[in-house]
Design a protein around this motif. Structure first.
Motif, mmCIF file in Angstrom:
data_model
loop_
_atom_site.group_PDB
_atom_site.id
_atom_site.type_symbol
_atom_site.label_atom_id
_atom_site.label_comp_id
_atom_site.label_asym_id
_atom_site.label_seq_id
_atom_site.Cartn_x
_atom_site.Cartn_y
_atom_site.Cartn_z
ATOM 1 N N VAL A 98 0.791 -1.224 0.000
ATOM 2 C CA VAL A 98 0.000 0.000 0.000
ATOM 3 C C VAL A 98 0.830 1.283 0.000
ATOM 4 C CG1 VAL A 98 -1.992 -1.098 1.100
ATOM 5 C CG2 VAL A 98 -0.220 -0.069 2.520
ATOM 6 N N CYS A 99 2.144 1.162 0.047
ATOM 7 C CA CYS A 99 2.948 2.388 0.112
ATOM 8 C C CYS A 99 4.328 2.152 -0.481
ATOM 9 C CB CYS A 99 3.059 2.869 1.562
ATOM 10 S SG CYS A 99 3.982 1.739 2.631
ATOM 11 N N VAL B 143 8.776 -3.279 -9.760
ATOM 12 C CA VAL B 143 7.973 -3.511 -8.562
ATOM 13 C C VAL B 143 7.117 -2.273 -8.358
ATOM 14 C CG1 VAL B 143 7.973 -3.973 -6.080
ATOM 15 C CG2 VAL B 143 9.778 -4.943 -7.505
ATOM 16 N N GLN B 144 5.786 -2.468 -8.354
ATOM 17 C CA GLN B 144 4.841 -1.391 -8.125
ATOM 18 C C GLN B 144 3.885 -1.842 -7.046
ATOM 19 O OE1 GLN B 144 2.927 -0.638 -11.877
ATOM 20 N NE2 GLN B 144 4.701 0.378 -12.739
ATOM 21 N N LEU B 145 2.995 -0.939 -6.633
ATOM 22 C CA LEU B 145 2.001 -1.307 -5.635
ATOM 23 C C LEU B 145 1.209 -2.509 -6.125
ATOM 24 C CD1 LEU B 145 0.542 2.114 -4.451
ATOM 25 C CD2 LEU B 145 2.198 0.669 -3.286
ATOM 26 N N GLN C 292 -2.975 4.211 -5.256
ATOM 27 C CA GLN C 292 -2.038 5.068 -5.988
ATOM 28 C C GLN C 292 -2.714 6.380 -6.371
ATOM 29 O OE1 GLN C 292 1.251 4.376 -6.710
ATOM 30 N NE2 GLN C 292 1.476 6.377 -7.654
ATOM 31 N N LEU C 293 -3.934 6.287 -6.871
ATOM 32 C CA LEU C 293 -4.688 7.468 -7.279
ATOM 33 C C LEU C 293 -4.895 8.431 -6.117
ATOM 34 C CD1 LEU C 293 -6.497 8.993 -9.364
ATOM 35 C CD2 LEU C 293 -8.397 7.605 -8.513
ATOM 36 N N VAL C 294 -5.376 7.940 -4.992
ATOM 37 C CA VAL C 294 -5.745 8.807 -3.870
ATOM 38 C C VAL C 294 -4.537 9.288 -3.080
ATOM 39 C CG1 VAL C 294 -6.996 8.894 -1.670
ATOM 40 C CG2 VAL C 294 -8.050 7.792 -3.656
#
Length: 187
Positions: A9-10, A31-33, A79-81
């Motif tokens: 989440v981060c 590597v992404q969320l 990611q958006l928020v």
């Protein structure tokens, strides 16, 4: 090979997963969320070790395609928020998700609701309120600025949603000595 990982989440989660992959000698491209793109297919034993070590860190390697897609939706919304600006938040949510995930919004929405028991819209509201709580705690920005940053049309709109979710106004929340925030993976 792409892997879906629940509870990322981060940015610190990304760092921890990268360190784990490096420690296990698993080469990766990205590597992404919620997502890891491995450079090569790991054997079953290495995948089992990765699954076990991820679980020890509070993550979960997802196998089920439906659950993996819901995890991608959640990661995209987090990611958006929490990491994008108000310009992205002002886009129509259905269009943003469809474009980002390359899937029909109706099918995404139906799947998300059936797995999570809450609509995508309500999940986004909870995420926005959690972000508002974080920004209120920093006490560096006005409530008006926070409302703008989170894509609300007005302070009143933020206040109404904040009170509906928390039972408190943003001002009252900011004045409390003890704050109760919810971890993003528990929303």
């Amino acid at each position: 090979m792409n892997l879906q990982i629940k509870n990322m989440v981060c940015d610190r989660c990304i760092l921890v997963v990268r360190q784990l992959l490096d420690g296990l000698g698993l080469p990766y491209r990205n590597v992404q969320l919620g997502t890891v793109e491995l450079a090569e297919e790991p054997g079953a034993e290495r995948l089992a070790t990765l699954r076990e070590q991820l679980a020890g860190l509070g993550f979960e390697l997802l196998d089920d395609k439906r659950t993996a897609l819901v995890n991608r939706i959640k990661s995209t919304l987090i990611q958006l928020v929490h990491h994008n600006g108000s310009e992205e938040l002002n886009k129509k949510l259905s269009v943003y998700l469809s474009e980002t995930l390359g899937k029909d919004y109706h099918s995404l929405s139906t799947l998300f609701s059936s797995v999570e028991g809450v609509t995508i819209e309500k999940y986004v509201i909870r995420q926005r309120i959690e972000r508002a709580k974080e920004l209120l705690l920093y006490d560096e920005r006005s409530i008006n600025d926070i409302a703008f940053d989170l894509g609300y049309s007005s302070v009143q709109h933020l206040s109404q949603q904040f009170k509906k979710v928390t039972g408190l106004t943003p001002s009252h929340f900011r004045s409390l000595k003890e704050h109760k925030r919810t971890p993003l993976d528990k929303i």
